[in-house]
Scaffold this motif. Sequence first.
Motif, PDB file in Angstrom:
ATOM      1  N   ILE A 183       7.500  22.792  50.575  1.00 47.38           N
ATOM      2  CA  ILE A 183       8.147  21.861  51.501  1.00 47.38           C
ATOM      3  C   ILE A 183       7.131  21.285  52.481  1.00 47.38           C
ATOM      4  CG2 ILE A 183       9.976  21.578  53.215  1.00 47.38           C
ATOM      5  CD1 ILE A 183      11.362  24.007  51.959  1.00 47.38           C
ATOM      6  N   GLY A 184       7.017  19.970  52.493  1.00 44.14           N
ATOM      7  CA  GLY A 184       6.113  19.317  53.437  1.00 44.14           C
ATOM      8  C   GLY A 184       6.842  18.943  54.714  1.00 44.14           C
ATOM      9  N   PHE A 185       6.072  18.700  55.758  1.00 43.74           N
ATOM     10  CA  PHE A 185       6.677  18.328  57.040  1.00 43.74           C
ATOM     11  C   PHE A 185       5.911  17.169  57.660  1.00 43.74           C
ATOM     12  CE2 PHE A 185       7.245  18.672  61.657  1.00 43.74           C
ATOM     13  CZ  PHE A 185       8.624  18.741  61.744  1.00 43.74           C
ATOM     14  N   ILE A 186       6.640  16.122  58.028  1.00 45.94           N
ATOM     15  CA  ILE A 186       6.015  15.000  58.740  1.00 45.94           C
ATOM     16  C   ILE A 186       6.428  15.077  60.196  1.00 45.94           C
ATOM     17  CG2 ILE A 186       5.823  12.489  58.903  1.00 45.94           C
ATOM     18  CD1 ILE A 186       6.379  12.285  55.949  1.00 45.94           C
ATOM     19  N   TYR A 187       5.458  15.380  61.032  1.00 44.26           N
ATOM     20  CA  TYR A 187       5.795  15.496  62.454  1.00 44.26           C
ATOM     21  C   TYR A 187       5.542  14.175  63.162  1.00 44.26           C
ATOM     22  CZ  TYR A 187       0.781  16.142  63.497  1.00 44.26           C
ATOM     23  OH  TYR A 187      -0.570  15.987  63.622  1.00 44.26           O
ATOM     24  N   GLY A 188       5.977  14.132  64.438  1.00 48.70           N
ATOM     25  CA  GLY A 188       5.830  12.886  65.191  1.00 48.70           C
ATOM     26  C   GLY A 188       4.436  12.749  65.768  1.00 48.70           C
ATOM     27  N   THR A 189       4.290  13.175  67.006  1.00 46.46           N
ATOM     28  CA  THR A 189       2.972  13.179  67.626  1.00 46.46           C
ATOM     29  C   THR A 189       2.832  14.509  68.351  1.00 46.46           C
ATOM     30  OG1 THR A 189       3.702  12.350  69.770  1.00 46.46           O
ATOM     31  CG2 THR A 189       3.190  10.707  68.090  1.00 46.46           C
ATOM     32  N   HIS A 190       1.599  14.839  68.658  1.00 44.49           N
ATOM     33  CA  HIS A 190       1.406  16.115  69.334  1.00 44.49           C
ATOM     34  C   HIS A 190       1.668  16.030  70.830  1.00 44.49           C
ATOM     35  CE1 HIS A 190       0.774  18.783  66.211  1.00 44.49           C
ATOM     36  NE2 HIS A 190      -0.401  18.356  65.802  1.00 44.49           N
ATOM     37  N   THR A 191       1.962  14.818  71.300  1.00 45.72           N
ATOM     38  CA  THR A 191       2.307  14.706  72.718  1.00 45.72           C
ATOM     39  C   THR A 191       3.809  14.831  72.934  1.00 45.72           C
ATOM     40  OG1 THR A 191       2.447  12.307  72.511  1.00 45.72           O
ATOM     41  CG2 THR A 191       0.342  13.212  73.251  1.00 45.72           C
ATOM     42  N   SER A 192       4.542  14.866  71.841  1.00 44.01           N
ATOM     43  CA  SER A 192       5.988  14.963  71.973  1.00 44.01           C
ATOM     44  C   SER A 192       6.445  16.388  71.714  1.00 44.01           C
ATOM     45  CB  SER A 192       6.641  13.992  70.985  1.00 44.01           C
ATOM     46  OG  SER A 192       7.896  14.469  70.575  1.00 44.01           O
ATOM     47  N   THR A 193       6.913  17.050  72.757  1.00 43.03           N
ATOM     48  CA  THR A 193       7.349  18.434  72.599  1.00 43.03           C
ATOM     49  C   THR A 193       8.550  18.515  71.670  1.00 43.03           C
ATOM     50  OG1 THR A 193       8.613  18.146  74.626  1.00 43.03           O
ATOM     51  CG2 THR A 193       6.512  19.286  74.790  1.00 43.03           C
ATOM     52  N   LEU A 194       9.304  17.447  71.682  1.00 39.20           N
ATOM     53  CA  LEU A 194      10.485  17.390  70.842  1.00 39.20           C
ATOM     54  C   LEU A 194      10.120  17.584  69.366  1.00 39.20           C
ATOM     55  CD1 LEU A 194      13.078  14.616  71.370  1.00 39.20           C
ATOM     56  CD2 LEU A 194      12.139  14.933  69.120  1.00 39.20           C
ATOM     57  N   THR A 195       9.161  16.808  68.906  1.00 37.70           N
ATOM     58  CA  THR A 195       8.804  16.961  67.501  1.00 37.70           C
ATOM     59  C   THR A 195       7.991  18.231  67.279  1.00 37.70           C
ATOM     60  OG1 THR A 195       6.894  15.491  67.746  1.00 37.70           O
ATOM     61  CG2 THR A 195       8.935  14.508  66.997  1.00 37.70           C
ATOM     62  N   GLN A 196       7.359  18.705  68.356  1.00 39.17           N
ATOM     63  CA  GLN A 196       6.671  19.986  68.210  1.00 39.17           C
ATOM     64  C   GLN A 196       7.667  21.103  67.954  1.00 39.17           C
ATOM     65  OE1 GLN A 196       3.815  21.247  71.237  1.00 39.17           O
ATOM     66  NE2 GLN A 196       3.150  19.111  71.335  1.00 39.17           N
ATOM     67  N   ASP A 197       8.778  21.047  68.669  1.00 36.74           N
ATOM     68  CA  ASP A 197       9.807  22.061  68.476  1.00 36.74           C
ATOM     69  C   ASP A 197      10.341  22.016  67.047  1.00 36.74           C
ATOM     70  OD1 ASP A 197       9.612  23.107  70.932  1.00 36.74           O
ATOM     71  OD2 ASP A 197      11.590  22.485  71.647  1.00 36.74           O
ATOM     72  N   ARG A 198      10.496  20.807  66.553  1.00 36.90           N
ATOM     73  CA  ARG A 198      11.018  20.690  65.200  1.00 36.90           C
ATOM     74  C   ARG A 198      10.021  21.258  64.207  1.00 36.90           C
ATOM     75  NH1 ARG A 198      13.877  14.709  66.192  1.00 36.90           N
ATOM     76  NH2 ARG A 198      15.177  15.520  67.877  1.00 36.90           N
ATOM     77  N   GLU A 199       8.760  21.027  64.482  1.00 40.64           N
ATOM     78  CA  GLU A 199       7.731  21.610  63.619  1.00 40.64           C
ATOM     79  C   GLU A 199       7.780  23.134  63.687  1.00 40.64           C
ATOM     80  OE1 GLU A 199       3.821  20.084  64.328  1.00 40.64           O
ATOM     81  OE2 GLU A 199       2.843  21.665  63.159  1.00 40.64           O
ATOM     82  N   ARG A 200       7.967  23.639  64.887  1.00 39.28           N
ATOM     83  CA  ARG A 200       8.035  25.083  65.054  1.00 39.28           C
ATOM     84  C   ARG A 200       9.201  25.658  64.248  1.00 39.28           C
ATOM     85  NH1 ARG A 200       7.565  25.624  70.842  1.00 39.28           N
ATOM     86  NH2 ARG A 200       5.556  24.701  70.332  1.00 39.28           N
ATOM     87  N   GLY A 201      10.322  24.965  64.284  1.00 40.29           N
ATOM     88  CA  GLY A 201      11.486  25.424  63.537  1.00 40.29           C
ATOM     89  C   GLY A 201      11.199  25.478  62.042  1.00 40.29           C
ATOM     90  N   TYR A 202      10.524  24.437  61.574  1.00 41.69           N
ATOM     91  CA  TYR A 202      10.139  24.396  60.155  1.00 41.69           C
ATOM     92  C   TYR A 202       9.262  25.584  59.809  1.00 41.69           C
ATOM     93  CZ  TYR A 202       6.617  22.935  56.641  1.00 41.69           C
ATOM     94  OH  TYR A 202       5.722  22.888  55.613  1.00 41.69           O
ATOM     95  N   GLN A 203       8.282  25.825  60.671  1.00 39.93           N
ATOM     96  CA  GLN A 203       7.362  26.921  60.383  1.00 39.93           C
ATOM     97  C   GLN A 203       8.053  28.279  60.386  1.00 39.93           C
ATOM     98  OE1 GLN A 203       4.449  25.759  63.226  1.00 39.93           O
ATOM     99  NE2 GLN A 203       2.958  25.102  61.679  1.00 39.93           N
ATOM    100  N   ARG A 204       8.930  28.462  61.365  1.00 44.68           N
ATOM    101  CA  ARG A 204       9.632  29.740  61.426  1.00 44.68           C
ATOM    102  C   ARG A 204      10.463  29.976  60.175  1.00 44.68           C
ATOM    103  NH1 ARG A 204      12.138  30.500  67.409  1.00 44.68           N
ATOM    104  NH2 ARG A 204      10.203  30.155  68.548  1.00 44.68           N
ATOM    105  N   ALA A 205      11.152  28.933  59.741  1.00 43.15           N
ATOM    106  CA  ALA A 205      12.005  29.090  58.561  1.00 43.15           C
ATOM    107  C   ALA A 205      11.167  29.419  57.339  1.00 43.15           C
ATOM    108  CB  ALA A 205      12.818  27.815  58.335  1.00 43.15           C
ATOM    109  N   MET A 206      10.042  28.730  57.189  1.00 39.71           N
ATOM    110  CA  MET A 206       9.165  29.005  56.057  1.00 39.71           C
ATOM    111  C   MET A 206       8.669  30.440  56.131  1.00 39.71           C
ATOM    112  SD  MET A 206       8.948  26.242  54.177  1.00 39.71           S
ATOM    113  CE  MET A 206       7.402  26.052  53.251  1.00 39.71           C
ATOM    114  N   HIS A 207       8.285  30.794  57.339  1.00 36.09           N
ATOM    115  CA  HIS A 207       7.726  32.119  57.550  1.00 36.09           C
ATOM    116  C   HIS A 207       8.737  33.209  57.212  1.00 36.09           C
ATOM    117  CE1 HIS A 207       4.372  34.378  59.169  1.00 36.09           C
ATOM    118  NE2 HIS A 207       5.262  35.211  59.698  1.00 36.09           N
ATOM    119  N   SER A 208       9.947  33.054  57.690  1.00 39.58           N
ATOM    120  CA  SER A 208      10.899  34.142  57.483  1.00 39.58           C
ATOM    121  C   SER A 208      11.374  34.183  56.032  1.00 39.58           C
ATOM    122  CB  SER A 208      12.064  34.061  58.473  1.00 39.58           C
ATOM    123  OG  SER A 208      12.815  32.912  58.220  1.00 39.58           O
TER     124      SER A 208
END
Lengths: 339, 339
Positions: A183-208
């Motif tokens: 599963i790939g993930f396209i994030y927004g920008t690294h200045t947007s915490t909003l898309t950072q959170d979404r990236e974090r969610g993706y990573q956690r799900a993959m991880h678990s």
Amino acid sequence: MVSIKEVARIANVSIATVSRYINNPEQVREATRNKVQIAIAETGYAPNTLARNFRRGKSGIIFVVLPSVGDPFFEGVMRGIHQVAEEQHYSIFIRETQFNTLTADEYSNMIFSKQADGIILLASVCPITPTNLSNDNKNRQPIIISCESVTPELSHFPSVRIDNISAAMEATSYLINQNHSDIGFIYGTHTSTLTQDRERGYQRAMHSAKLPIAEGWVVEGGLTLDGARKATRKLLNHHQRPTAIFCANDEMAMGCLHEIKSAKLSIPEDISVIGFDDIRYAEILDPPLTTIAQPSEEIGERTMHRLIKAIEGRDIGAEAEIVPHKLVVRRSTGPAPKK
Amino acid sequence: MVSIKEVARIANVSIATVSRYINNPEQVREATRNKVQIAIAETGYAPNTLARNFRRGKSGIIFVVLPSVGDPFFEGVMRGIHQVAEEQHYSIFIRETQFNTLTADEYSNMIFSKQADGIILLASVCPITPTNLSNDNKNRQPIIISCESVTPELSHFPSVRIDNISAAMEATSYLINQNHSDIGFIYGTHTSTLTQDRERGYQRAMHSAKLPIAEGWVVEGGLTLDGARKATRKLLNHHQRPTAIFCANDEMAMGCLHEIKSAKLSIPEDISVIGFDDIRYAEILDPPLTTIAQPSEEIGERTMHRLIKAIEGRDIGAEAEIVPHKLVVRRSTGPAPKK
DNA sequence: TTGTACGCGTTATCAG
DNA sequence: CTGATAACGCGTACAA
């Protein structure tokens, strides 16, 4: 420019009487009222809002700061905001940052100049650091953050939003349940915490789920159509091409769908795509987009209610008010292709 | 709230000096400058913009009135507006009418209260009648209309826009040249002169090609996705189904494409679709949309330049400034199917 | 019920 | 270079 004085002169009353006619007509005798009314009609007088606000120390104006007009996501939130504003007699003024290019100076001017009674930061992060704010935190107008996630340093601002991390986890898990592992993930920008959170969610799900994330599966889409198209091409050319792509917002998902189809691949047979926001276009895309829906109108309403409470001096704390999201399954996602 | 007085007291200077420090630092001796600077830092003082604007009678603010944030079309125009605003040191405030629901009172307040130095009406028509305005036409702030066509009664307002009629004629003629004779038209609303002009262009082109317009071929799309979908269904169910559909804007064309595909018809083999605006989504639709492109950024820039000229007191007349449009042919249009 | 007079925070003028 | 002071237009105690 005709002022209250001129009206008073013509009506042959004092300016105080004209002022009362405007603000408390019932305190003025009918005969006098008529005189004033005629004078006003004659001169075409309208109160100078600048002077009035200045005098009152209150403007009845709320600023909404957002990155870009033209972003369909804001439609719903703004509807909610306007609804409450209207019933509570506030006017809404929107300030576009054109993707967060407002300088700290402009922000600070906005915040401290008392031009507005309150400020809504709509998915845009304010660069004012707490140190700047700490000076007279008590005296500045209330600020509330809507939709955007908040960095720890700004956590003393109240906010209204969905839980972006768990929403992103839910989206990712849905793909995993459909047997996807690449599963790939396209994030927004690294200045947007909003898309950072979404990236974090993706990573956690993959991880678990104990799924590895290959190098190159997480790419930047810049929150734009074009950025997402480039990002998608990178993913399509990846030596281990993902069978599903999660885009941090629907705008990017639109670009993603297009590139996949341009490459003569089928959605969802070859690649599944999932977005985020459920903008109005999501259901008319081809194929209709699976995505996370935010209750945007509700977010707007709640934000306004909380802000008005703060303006009226009632304490509203600094907590994030979390509203529920919902996974909307449409036809852009399906089971992973057999290997 | 700390005012200039407090700063003056602490710095042990007069308020006049503090004011000069803020507005004309070079007129203040360095030693004094330092004293003031320290006092400002200490108090966290920021000038009260309300008082300042009030005193100056000028705010450096320009209002942009538009129907809806969330409409992708405004992206480009706003970019042009911001660009000029920045270099000329104006601030832009957007007022959303949520599809023209602003009352005449609110408009008149906006126009006469001098809160802003100028107003841009962006594709939204101002309900203020000339009679209302005639009173002190000279003293009110400049107003300019951008993109929207202007009704005869409002023709004393300057405007910047494309020639909607001939653009619509061009789009229609293109379809006719592709051998289409049964062409439907989805218009916006009857309150929007802009979409009325586009309808007029369609009718003229049909007329000059001696093509009849069957009853039921011209339907209302309300400028929205959903409205256009309904309108499209009506056209598809028409006993004499059009072989081409011209939508008064791209938003509606998006809904139109979707409905046609949902009905298992092919674009452009069964039906051609043409839009208007060339929003950023047009080229990633499936199929990519043939449409009329407006030079939106240029429109924004020109509008601002003209408005600033008016603010500075130079006469700008009331003519419409017409900018060129362009037909962009993509794959949503093709030759009419053989009968 | 109406008028007088003051103050809101700033800038601008003018005198020093 | 700096300070005193008069506006700017409005709202409101307070007095009449």
